[in-house]
Write a protein that holds these residues in place. Structure first.
Motif, PDB file in Angstrom:
ATOM      1  N   LEU A   1       0.828  -1.202   0.000  1.00 35.72           N
ATOM      2  CA  LEU A   1       0.000   0.000   0.000  1.00 35.72           C
ATOM      3  C   LEU A   1       0.864   1.254   0.000  1.00 35.72           C
ATOM      4  N   GLY A   2       1.939   1.271   0.742  1.00 34.00           N
ATOM      5  CA  GLY A   2       2.837   2.424   0.753  1.00 34.00           C
ATOM      6  C   GLY A   2       3.507   2.629  -0.589  1.00 34.00           C
ATOM      7  N   SER A   3       3.923   1.548  -1.243  1.00 35.34           N
ATOM      8  CA  SER A   3       4.566   1.654  -2.550  1.00 35.34           C
ATOM      9  C   SER A   3       3.587   2.189  -3.593  1.00 35.34           C
ATOM     10  N   VAL A   4       2.360   1.702  -3.575  1.00 32.91           N
ATOM     11  CA  VAL A   4       1.346   2.166  -4.527  1.00 32.91           C
ATOM     12  C   VAL A   4       1.026   3.639  -4.307  1.00 32.91           C
ATOM     13  N   THR A   5       1.001   4.076  -3.057  1.00 32.28           N
ATOM     14  CA  THR A   5       0.715   5.485  -2.762  1.00 32.28           C
ATOM     15  C   THR A   5       1.791   6.401  -3.331  1.00 32.28           C
ATOM     16  N   VAL A   6       3.044   6.026  -3.156  1.00 37.25           N
ATOM     17  CA  VAL A   6       4.154   6.827  -3.692  1.00 37.25           C
ATOM     18  C   VAL A   6       4.102   6.859  -5.212  1.00 37.25           C
ATOM     19  N   LEU A   7       3.857   5.716  -5.832  1.00 39.30           N
ATOM     20  CA  LEU A   7       3.778   5.654  -7.292  1.00 39.30           C
ATOM     21  C   LEU A   7       2.612   6.478  -7.821  1.00 39.30           C
ATOM     22  N   ALA A   8       1.466   6.397  -7.148  1.00 38.52           N
ATOM     23  CA  ALA A   8       0.298   7.165  -7.579  1.00 38.52           C
ATOM     24  C   ALA A   8       0.559   8.672  -7.467  1.00 38.52           C
ATOM     25  N   ALA A   9       1.214   9.089  -6.398  1.00 33.10           N
ATOM     26  CA  ALA A   9       1.530  10.514  -6.242  1.00 33.10           C
ATOM     27  C   ALA A   9       2.462  10.992  -7.353  1.00 33.10           C
ATOM     28  N   PHE A  10       3.449  10.193  -7.693  1.00 34.99           N
ATOM     29  CA  PHE A  10       4.378  10.555  -8.768  1.00 34.99           C
ATOM     30  C   PHE A  10       3.660  10.644 -10.106  1.00 34.99           C
TER      31      PHE A  10
ATOM     32  N   LEU B   1       0.509  11.256 -10.627  1.00 33.15           N
ATOM     33  CA  LEU B   1      -0.379  12.413 -10.630  1.00 33.15           C
ATOM     34  C   LEU B   1       0.376  13.689 -10.972  1.00 33.15           C
ATOM     35  N   VAL B   2       1.581  13.833 -10.434  1.00 37.64           N
ATOM     36  CA  VAL B   2       2.396  15.007 -10.747  1.00 37.64           C
ATOM     37  C   VAL B   2       2.729  15.039 -12.233  1.00 37.64           C
ATOM     38  N   VAL B   3       3.112  13.892 -12.779  1.00 38.21           N
ATOM     39  CA  VAL B   3       3.424  13.818 -14.207  1.00 38.21           C
ATOM     40  C   VAL B   3       2.184  14.129 -15.051  1.00 38.21           C
ATOM     41  N   PHE B   4       1.051  13.576 -14.663  1.00 34.51           N
ATOM     42  CA  PHE B   4      -0.189  13.780 -15.419  1.00 34.51           C
ATOM     43  C   PHE B   4      -0.590  15.245 -15.447  1.00 34.51           C
ATOM     44  N   PHE B   5      -0.589  15.895 -14.290  1.00 37.11           N
ATOM     45  CA  PHE B   5      -1.011  17.299 -14.247  1.00 37.11           C
ATOM     46  C   PHE B   5       0.009  18.210 -14.932  1.00 37.11           C
ATOM     47  N   SER B   6       1.276  17.845 -14.908  1.00 35.18           N
ATOM     48  CA  SER B   6       2.281  18.635 -15.630  1.00 35.18           C
ATOM     49  C   SER B   6       2.035  18.568 -17.132  1.00 35.18           C
ATOM     50  N   MET B   7       1.756  17.370 -17.634  1.00 32.91           N
ATOM     51  CA  MET B   7       1.473  17.232 -19.062  1.00 32.91           C
ATOM     52  C   MET B   7       0.169  17.926 -19.433  1.00 32.91           C
ATOM     53  N   LEU B   8      -0.814  17.884 -18.555  1.00 27.98           N
ATOM     54  CA  LEU B   8      -2.081  18.569 -18.821  1.00 27.98           C
ATOM     55  C   LEU B   8      -1.874  20.077 -18.895  1.00 27.98           C
ATOM     56  N   ALA B   9      -1.100  20.636 -17.968  1.00 25.17           N
ATOM     57  CA  ALA B   9      -0.821  22.075 -17.982  1.00 25.17           C
ATOM     58  C   ALA B   9      -0.066  22.471 -19.243  1.00 25.17           C
ATOM     59  N   PHE B  10       0.921  21.657 -19.635  1.00 25.22           N
ATOM     60  CA  PHE B  10       1.677  21.935 -20.852  1.00 25.22           C
ATOM     61  C   PHE B  10       0.769  21.900 -22.078  1.00 25.22           C
ATOM     62  N   SER B  11      -0.130  20.940 -22.134  1.00 25.91           N
ATOM     63  CA  SER B  11      -1.047  20.819 -23.275  1.00 25.91           C
ATOM     64  C   SER B  11      -1.982  22.019 -23.365  1.00 25.91           C
TER      65      SER B  11
END
Length: 199
Positions: free
Chosen positions: A43-52, A54-64
């Motif tokens: 659960l801790g590993s999945v949480t860290v991966l999901a947070a990372f 999300l940051v990548v997703f929103f960065s690409m969305l802002a760039f688009s």
């Protein structure tokens, strides 16, 4: 009571039986405890991966979004330049040209270009032309050669009008990014050019 070995009849001693039973319980407890901790680690590993992610997703969305907005403003500026160039070229071949009143024909063409450009809305306002700089009237010898500059020699041979639309802060049309200011890029400038030729 003997603590180890076997009894006279060959069966394990009582101490050995107790030790074996304790070992089995300890082993069962150890396996159960390890199995119990694994879901928490995953659960801790999945949480860290999901947070990372999300940051990548929103960065690409802002760039688009910012990139799409830049393309929109560029398209609006190009539309304004196209319309202004066509209108000015049509005006240039009017009655004043037929009457050889070239100064009046050029003045009217520049005024019409500014009028038609102002009808087009850019990001934060309407397109603005400074007629002395943004509307050039002259001659092109090779229409397909985009690197050729308009020559302004003999007004009788004029056959082209070139209009440049600037969507810049210097013209009072500052176009701001939505998300790029986070990275230090506040606004961007856009320039579009169109050329209309006539016979």
């Amino acid at each position: 009571v003997r603590e180890g070995g076997t009894q006279s009849d060959g069966s394990p001693a009582e101490g050995d039986c107790q030790a074996a039973e304790f070992g089995e319980r300890l082993g069962a407890f150890t396996v159960f405890d390890t199995t119990l901790n694994r879901p928490h680690q995953r659960l801790g590993s999945v949480t860290v991966l999901a947070a990372f992610l999300l940051v990548v997703f929103f960065s690409m969305l802002a760039f688009s979004i910012d990139l799409g907005y830049m393309c929109l403003v560029r398209s609006q500026a190009q539309n304004a330049a196209d319309a202004a160039a066509l209108a000015a070229a049509w005006e240039r071949i009017g009655q004043e040209r037929l009457a050889s009143d070239f100064d009046h024909a050029d003045s009217n063409a520049r005024s019409v270009a500014a009028k038609f450009a102002a009808l087009h809305r850019l990001a934060t306002g309407h397109a603005r032309l400074q007629t002395s700089e943004d509307v050039q009237i002259g001659r092109l010898n090779r229409f397909a050669d985009h690197s050729e500059s308009i020559s302004t020699g003999d007004p009788l041979r004029y056959n082209a009008v070139q209009v440049t639309v600037h969507a810049t802060s210097a013209r009072g049309l500052e176009t701001r990014h939505f998300f790029a200011p986070v990275f230090g890029h506040r606004a961007f400038d856009t320039t579009a050019t169109a050329t209309a030729a006539f016979g």
